[in-house]
Structures are given as C-alpha cells and as structure tokens.
Scaffold this active site. Structure first.
Site, PDB file in Angstrom:
ATOM      1  N   SER A 124       0.841  -1.200   0.000  1.00 15.23           N
ATOM      2  CA  SER A 124       0.000   0.000   0.000  1.00 15.23           C
ATOM      3  C   SER A 124       0.874   1.247   0.000  1.00 15.23           C
ATOM      4  O   SER A 124       1.981   1.246   0.559  1.00 15.23           O
ATOM      5  CB  SER A 124      -0.864  -0.028   1.259  1.00 15.23           C
ATOM      6  OG  SER A 124      -1.434   1.228   1.490  1.00 15.23           O
ATOM      7  N   TYR A 148      -2.224  -1.451  10.675  1.00 19.99           N
ATOM      8  CA  TYR A 148      -2.426  -2.018   9.334  1.00 19.99           C
ATOM      9  C   TYR A 148      -1.246  -1.638   8.428  1.00 19.99           C
ATOM     10  O   TYR A 148      -0.656  -2.487   7.756  1.00 19.99           O
ATOM     11  CB  TYR A 148      -3.745  -1.507   8.726  1.00 19.99           C
ATOM     12  CG  TYR A 148      -3.823  -1.690   7.228  1.00 19.99           C
ATOM     13  CD1 TYR A 148      -4.096  -2.928   6.673  1.00 19.99           C
ATOM     14  CD2 TYR A 148      -3.603  -0.617   6.358  1.00 19.99           C
ATOM     15  CE1 TYR A 148      -4.144  -3.102   5.295  1.00 19.99           C
ATOM     16  CE2 TYR A 148      -3.646  -0.776   4.985  1.00 19.99           C
ATOM     17  CZ  TYR A 148      -3.917  -2.021   4.458  1.00 19.99           C
ATOM     18  OH  TYR A 148      -3.954  -2.189   3.091  1.00 19.99           O
ATOM     19  N   LYS A 152       1.961  -3.930   6.483  1.00 15.16           N
ATOM     20  CA  LYS A 152       2.391  -3.896   5.070  1.00 15.16           C
ATOM     21  C   LYS A 152       3.896  -3.618   5.000  1.00 15.16           C
ATOM     22  O   LYS A 152       4.627  -4.266   4.241  1.00 15.16           O
ATOM     23  CB  LYS A 152       1.632  -2.803   4.309  1.00 15.16           C
ATOM     24  CG  LYS A 152       0.162  -3.089   4.126  1.00 15.16           C
ATOM     25  CD  LYS A 152      -0.070  -4.261   3.196  1.00 15.16           C
ATOM     26  CE  LYS A 152      -1.521  -4.665   3.123  1.00 15.16           C
ATOM     27  NZ  LYS A 152      -1.740  -5.968   2.516  1.00 15.16           N
TER      28      LYS A 152
END
Ligand code: NAD
Ligand code: UD1
Length: 300
Positions: A124, A148, A152
């Site tokens: 991302s 989150y 990543k």
C-alpha cells in the site's frame, strides 16, 4: 501450471482472477471467506466463462496450505489475503499482526518447501508515510500511522529478506494507491460489511439511499479546495497490473517495487461532483471534522 491467488474472493482478488483467466492463466483461490463470499467466485466464473479451483482455507493453516500446494501445480502466488480496515487495526493490533504477518510467514514457508519461486504482494502507498508526494518507488519508506500500515511495511521487509536469502526468488511489491470501481458487468465489486470506511462505497451507499449523508473529513487542508487529494485507480486497471506483474516475475529475479496509481490526484469534492455528474444523482453531504491520521495529499 497455475497461479495461486490468496484472498481471491475479495474485492481486488476477484477482479484480478477475471483478468488472469482472460489472459489464459489457470487460477487457484485460497480464501477463508472472512471478508468475502463464495458468490464472488461463482461470478468470476460467470463473467469469464472459465473454471477455477476454490479452496476455503486460511493462509495461517499450514496443513491446509500444504495440501493445496501438493494437489495443485502452483507456479506463482499473488498474495492478497489479509485484514485491511485501518481503524479496526488501531483497536485490534494483535489480530492484524497475527493474521497478516503470521499468515505471510506460513505462506512463504509452504512456498519454499514446494519450490515455488514467484510472489506478488499487495502492499500500500501507506508505507511511504507522511512525505511530500508524488511518491516514487525509490523513496525511503516512512512512519506508518496505524498497525495495518505497519503490517504492510513489515511484510515488505520479510519478503525482501527472503529474496536476499534465496537468489531464485522473485518478489514483486505492488504499492496500491486508492482502488475504486467495479467490473463493467456489474457482477462483482466492493461490498463492505457494516459502515464503509472508504470514500467510494460510502458515496455509493448515500446515492442508493442506504445512508443519509456523506461527511467529508475536513475542509481546511492546504489543498486547492481544502479537501484531501488522493490517487484513485480503477480496480480493473489495478487487476491488469497484477497480470503484468506475473509476466514480469516470469523473466526477472530479486525484488522489485511498483506503485499502482495514476499519478493524478483528485480532491474529495472533485470526486463527489464527478459522481453527481455521471450518475445524475445529487449527493447529500456536509463538510465535517478532519479524520485522525489522514494526509492532505497522496499520489503516485
Ligand atoms: P478484501 O477484504 O476484499 O480481500 C481480502 C481477502 O482476504 C478477503 O476475501 C478475505 O476473506 C481474505 N482473507 C483475510 N484473511 C485471510 C486469511 N488469514 N486466510 C485466507 N484468506 C484471508 O480486501 P481488498 O480490498 O480486496 O484488498 C486485498 C489486499 O490488498 C489486502 O491485502 C489489502 O490490504 C491490500 N490493499 C487494499 C487496498 C484497498 O484500498 N482496497 C489498498 C492497499 C492495499
Ligand atoms: C485508507 C488508508 C490506507 C488503505 C486504504 C484502503 C489511512 C491513512 N489510509 O486510505 O492505508 O490502504 O484506506 O483501505 O487511513 N473520506 C471522506 N469521507 C468518508 C470517507 C473518506 O471524506 O466517509 C475522505 C478521506 O478523508 C480521504 C479520502 O476520502 O481524504 C479517501 O479516503 P479512504 O477511501 O478512506 O482512503 P485513504 O484514507 O486514502
């Protein structure tokens, strides 16, 4: 030889399976259906007129993953499976680290044990942190604003280290900007459970009368109209990017990073007005408070 698509029943995964099947690849999906329905898999078959293999399996379940790799001839893996709600990750960091990172570790181990050498990973733009856009692949990574995002960033590091340890391994890190839209057949798309976190599903639900009003998070940002700007990419373009990444992985070794964005930012107000223009539906919206953690600008 087939492509294993983890999380292939989800929003981006299902669109990618359509493009893979259309390009002539055999597809095997492993998805635990935590945030998806098997209906999406049937729809992928309907859209393409082609068959695929579906396993309801959790990527953290080593036995189940081993079975898939034993039964199927897997050539490359596209790894979408993961939890993705930013706000929820702040409240449940352990669940996010456990699902996303432990799952990736099991997947990499099973791949190694079966000699599978290509992996394409859903990363991302959030890994760039709070830097000045445009974000370029050569920039150093930044501080993520939530667990989150850190999963990543950490998974990128884990895969990079695996490639350092195995010169035969190919790792393609795809950093998505803001995926939106749906397949032109209308058979698959984004269908979040509960109140949507992301802009486009919220806009659609207000237009459809499911929700009363859209709140635009902040109107006083240092941007041309005061609302945040993002790089919105159509999910089918994103899906085609994965087919290109599979082709790339077939002829390269080592780690490569690609941004998947358009390079053009649009503000929240521009999106709202474009939506109104194209659908002819007037959207009920108000400008509200800023959302914590939002950046004014982000584009590739
Ligand atoms: P999604 O929730 O629709 O798809 C993820 C899929 O993974 C779901 O079908 C879910 O059931 C499955 N899954 C989750 N945990 C699993 C597990 N342990 N084992 C097996 N299956 C599991 O989300 P999406 O929008 O399609 O996103 C796909 C990937 O792209 C995710 O990794 C996400 O973090 C990443 N990503 C998404 C966006 C976005 O805006 N949608 C942006 C950047 C990155
Ligand atoms: C967020 C995540 C990103 C993640 C992506 C997909 C952050 C900082 N980033 O991106 O890591 O990959 O979701 O899950 O959380 N907006 C409104 N009203 C709404 C919803 C959104 O005004 O009801 C605005 C937001 O302030 C933002 C834009 O719309 O400016 C896009 O928001 P969203 O769709 O949530 O994506 P990001 O925040 O860019």
């Amino acid at each position: 030889m087939a492509i294993l698509v983890t999380g292939g029943a989800g929003f981006i995964g299902s669109h990618t399976c359509v493009e893979l099947l259309n390009a002539g690849y055999d597809v095997v999906i492993a998805d635990n259906l935590y945030n998806a329905s098997e209906k999406a898999v049937d729809r992928v078959k309907q859209i393409t007129g082609k068959d695929l293999k579906f396993y309801k399996a959790d990527i953290r379940d080593k036995e189940a993953m081993n079975e898939i790799f034993e039964k199927e001839e897997i050539e490359s893996v596209i790894h979408f499976a993961g939890l993705k709600a930013v706000g929820e990750s702040v409240v449940k960091p352990l669940e996010y680290y456990e699902n996303n990172i432990a799952g990736t570790l099991v997947l990499c181990d099973v791949m190694r044990n079966h000699g599978v050498k290509n992996i394409i990973f859903s990363s991302s733009a959030t890994v760039y942190g709070d830097q000045k856009p445009p974000y370029v692949e050569t920039m150093p990574k930044g501080e993520c604003s939530n667990p989150y995002g850190w999963t990543k960033s950490m998974m990128e590091q884990i895969l990079t280290d695996c490639a350092k340890a195995d010169s035969e391994l190919t790792v393609v890190l795809l950093r998505y900007f803001n995926p939106i839209g749906a397949h032109s057949s209308g058979k698959i798309g984004e269908d979040p459970q509960g109140i949507p976190n992301n802009l486009m599903p919220y806009v659609s639900q207000v237009a459809a009368g499911v929700r009363e009003q859209l709140t635009i998070f902040g109107g006083d940002y240092p941007t041309p109209d005061g609302t945040c700007r993002r790089d919105y990419i159509h999910v089918v373009d994103l899906a085609c990017g994965h087919v290109k990444a599979v082709e790339y992985a077939d002829s390269h070794k080592g780690v490569e990073i690609f941004n998947l964005g358009t390079g053009t930012p649009y503000s929240v107000l521009e999106i709202v007005h474009a939506f109104e223009k194209s659908t002819g539906v007037k959207l009920n919206y108000r400008i509200g408070e800023r959302r914590p953690g939002d950046l004014p600008d982000s584009w590739a």
